[in-house]
Enzyme design. Structure first.
Site, PDB file in Angstrom:
ATOM      1  N   LYS A   1      87.752   4.407  43.451  1.00 25.00           N
ATOM      2  CA  LYS A   1      87.588   3.868  42.099  1.00 25.00           C
ATOM      3  C   LYS A   1      88.084   4.902  41.109  1.00 25.00           C
ATOM      4  CE  LYS A   1      84.224   2.144  38.800  1.00 25.00           C
ATOM      5  NZ  LYS A   1      82.875   1.621  38.587  1.00 25.00           N
TER       6      LYS A   1
ATOM      7  N   LYS B   1      90.230   0.160  43.335  1.00 23.98           N
ATOM      8  CA  LYS B   1      89.992  -0.387  42.005  1.00 23.98           C
ATOM      9  C   LYS B   1      90.528   0.563  40.951  1.00 23.98           C
ATOM     10  CE  LYS B   1      86.264  -1.347  38.844  1.00 23.98           C
ATOM     11  NZ  LYS B   1      84.888  -1.151  38.526  1.00 23.98           N
TER      12      LYS B   1
HETATM   13  C1  PBG Z   1      80.059  -0.113  36.888  1.00 21.32           C
HETATM   14  C2  PBG Z   1      81.301  -0.919  37.024  1.00 21.32           C
HETATM   15  C3  PBG Z   1      82.432  -0.922  36.205  1.00 21.32           C
HETATM   16  C4  PBG Z   1      83.281  -1.903  36.710  1.00 21.32           C
HETATM   17  C5  PBG Z   1      82.649  -2.449  37.819  1.00 21.32           C
HETATM   18  N1  PBG Z   1      81.442  -1.822  38.006  1.00 21.32           N
HETATM   19  C6  PBG Z   1      82.741  -0.172  34.979  1.00 21.32           C
HETATM   20  C7  PBG Z   1      82.921   1.268  34.959  1.00 21.32           C
HETATM   21  O1  PBG Z   1      82.915   1.949  35.983  1.00 21.32           O
HETATM   22  O2  PBG Z   1      83.053   1.764  33.847  1.00 21.32           O
HETATM   23  C8  PBG Z   1      84.608  -2.283  36.113  1.00 21.32           C
HETATM   24  C9  PBG Z   1      84.984  -3.705  36.281  1.00 21.32           C
HETATM   25  C10 PBG Z   1      86.068  -4.199  35.380  1.00 21.32           C
HETATM   26  O3  PBG Z   1      86.649  -3.492  34.548  1.00 21.32           O
HETATM   27  O4  PBG Z   1      86.344  -5.383  35.507  1.00 21.32           O
HETATM   28  N2  PBG Z   1      80.118   1.143  37.443  1.00 21.32           N
HETATM   29 ZN    ZN Z   2      78.546   2.532  36.609  1.00 17.14          ZN
END
Ligand code: PBG
Ligand code: ZN
Length: 323
Positions: A191, A244
């Site tokens: 991520k 992601k």
């Molecule tokens: C929470 C989370 C996020 C997303 C999914 N779970 C946001 C982040 O990490 O700031 C992003 C999903 C998206 O942008 O569609 N940790």
């Molecule tokens: Zn988070």
């Protein structure tokens, strides 16, 4: 002369030799459930996406169940936020309520619960904060408690998105101890600290109130490191791994596909969705064509599972094309 065009002559020939197909049953639709409201509220930066009160959730869930998609990914927005994200692991929290409600009405619909603290903390970070630092090891037991609480409520898959080190192992052993050895973990393994998440932070009300997430999410410049992250999550017990965002990271999806045999998920994130919607609303692109092209690209890169805000539209379009 090579005649590549022979197999492009008719729609039937093109279908015959098509290499990549988007499976409706592999699409996951993210949904936002908000505590303490009675109306569904549009997310301004994500046309077509709403925050739902539990009362109105059944309508949306029915649509998802009838679309034949692979499941929903649940995000709860609690009324109460504090420094340690207590609402995340409250057995009566908004996410737990929503899971119970969905599983009661549509037991066959797969419910994936996102595990993180950022929607539940008043500072908006994904872990516990000490002196401006997001501390790793103190966060792990809270994530593990949250995962167990979601599993108790009936979640089918637990999906940690926090990017703390060691969280898959912590969650796996907590689930096993609590009697949930059969509940799989889909880990947000690679991520990235991405600008493509900003519409989501509107939707989930989870923007960090100071700093950013670069001390725990990955540097967009790093490719090899993603493979190490994924390898480590697999060794800690992940059942499904994820890359992601998706579209700016197709090379990572492709390398992950070549290196690992586990089911691979890709998250077509909020910013990717909003850019398509904005251009479509301006009449600059053909929304259906672009969405199906994007999803095909993610599948072609090697993703088995695609998490996307376009899931319900895409399912409809794919059915129209192949009745
Ligand atoms: C929470 C989370 C996020 C997303 C999914 N779970 C946001 C982040 O990490 O700031 C992003 C999903 C998206 O942008 O569609 N940790
Ligand atoms: Zn988070």
């Amino acid at each position: 002369m090579k005649r590549f065009r022979r197999l492009r002559r008719t729609p039937q020939l093109r279908a015959l030799v098509r290499e990549t197909h988007i499976n409706i049953s592999s699409l996951i639709y993210p949904i936002f459930v908000e505590e303490g409201t009675k109306e569904r509220k549009p997310v301004e930066s994500m046309p077509g996406i709403y925050r739902y009160p539990t009362e109105l959730l059944p309508l949306l869930i029915q649509e998802a169940a009838e679309a034949g998609i692979g499941g929903v990914l649940l995000f709860g927005i609690p009324a109460h936020k504090d420094a340690v994200g207590s609402s995340a692991y409250d057995d009566n929290g908004i996410t737990q309520q929503a899971i119970r409600l969905i599983k009661e009405k549509y037991p066959e619909l797969t419910v994936i619960a996102d595990v993180c603290l950022c929607e539940y903390t008043d500072h908006g970070h994904c872990g516990v904060v000490h002196d401006g630092e997001i501390v790793n090891d103190e966060t792990l037991p809270l994530l593990a408690k949250t995962a167990v609480s979601f599993a108790k409520a009936g979640a089918d898959i637990i999906a940690p998105s926090d990017m703390m080190d060691g969280r898959v192992a912590a969650i796996r052993s907590a689930l096993d101890e609590a009697g949930f050895a059969d509940i799989p973990i889909m880990s947000y393994s690679a991520k990235y600290a991405s600008g493509y998440y900003s519409p989501f932070r509107d939707a989930a009300d989870s923007a960090p109130c100071f700093g950013d997430r670069r001390s725990y999410q990955m540097d967009p410049a790093n490719g090899r490191e993603a493979l190490r992250e994924i390898e480590d999550d697999i060794s800690e017990g992940a059942d499904i791994v994820m890359v992601k965002p998706a579209l700016a990271y197709l090379d990572i999806i492709s390398r992950a596909r070549e290196s690992f045999d586990l089911p691979l998920a890709a998250y077509n994130v909020s910013g990717e969705y909003s850019m398509v919607k904005a251009a479509a609303q301006n009449g600059w692109i053909d929304e259906k064509r672009i969405v199906l092209e994007n999803l095909t690209a993610i599948a072609r890169a090697g993703a088995d599972i695609i998490i996307t805000y376009h899931a319900l539209d895409a399912a409809k379009w794919l059915k129209e094309e192949q009745p």
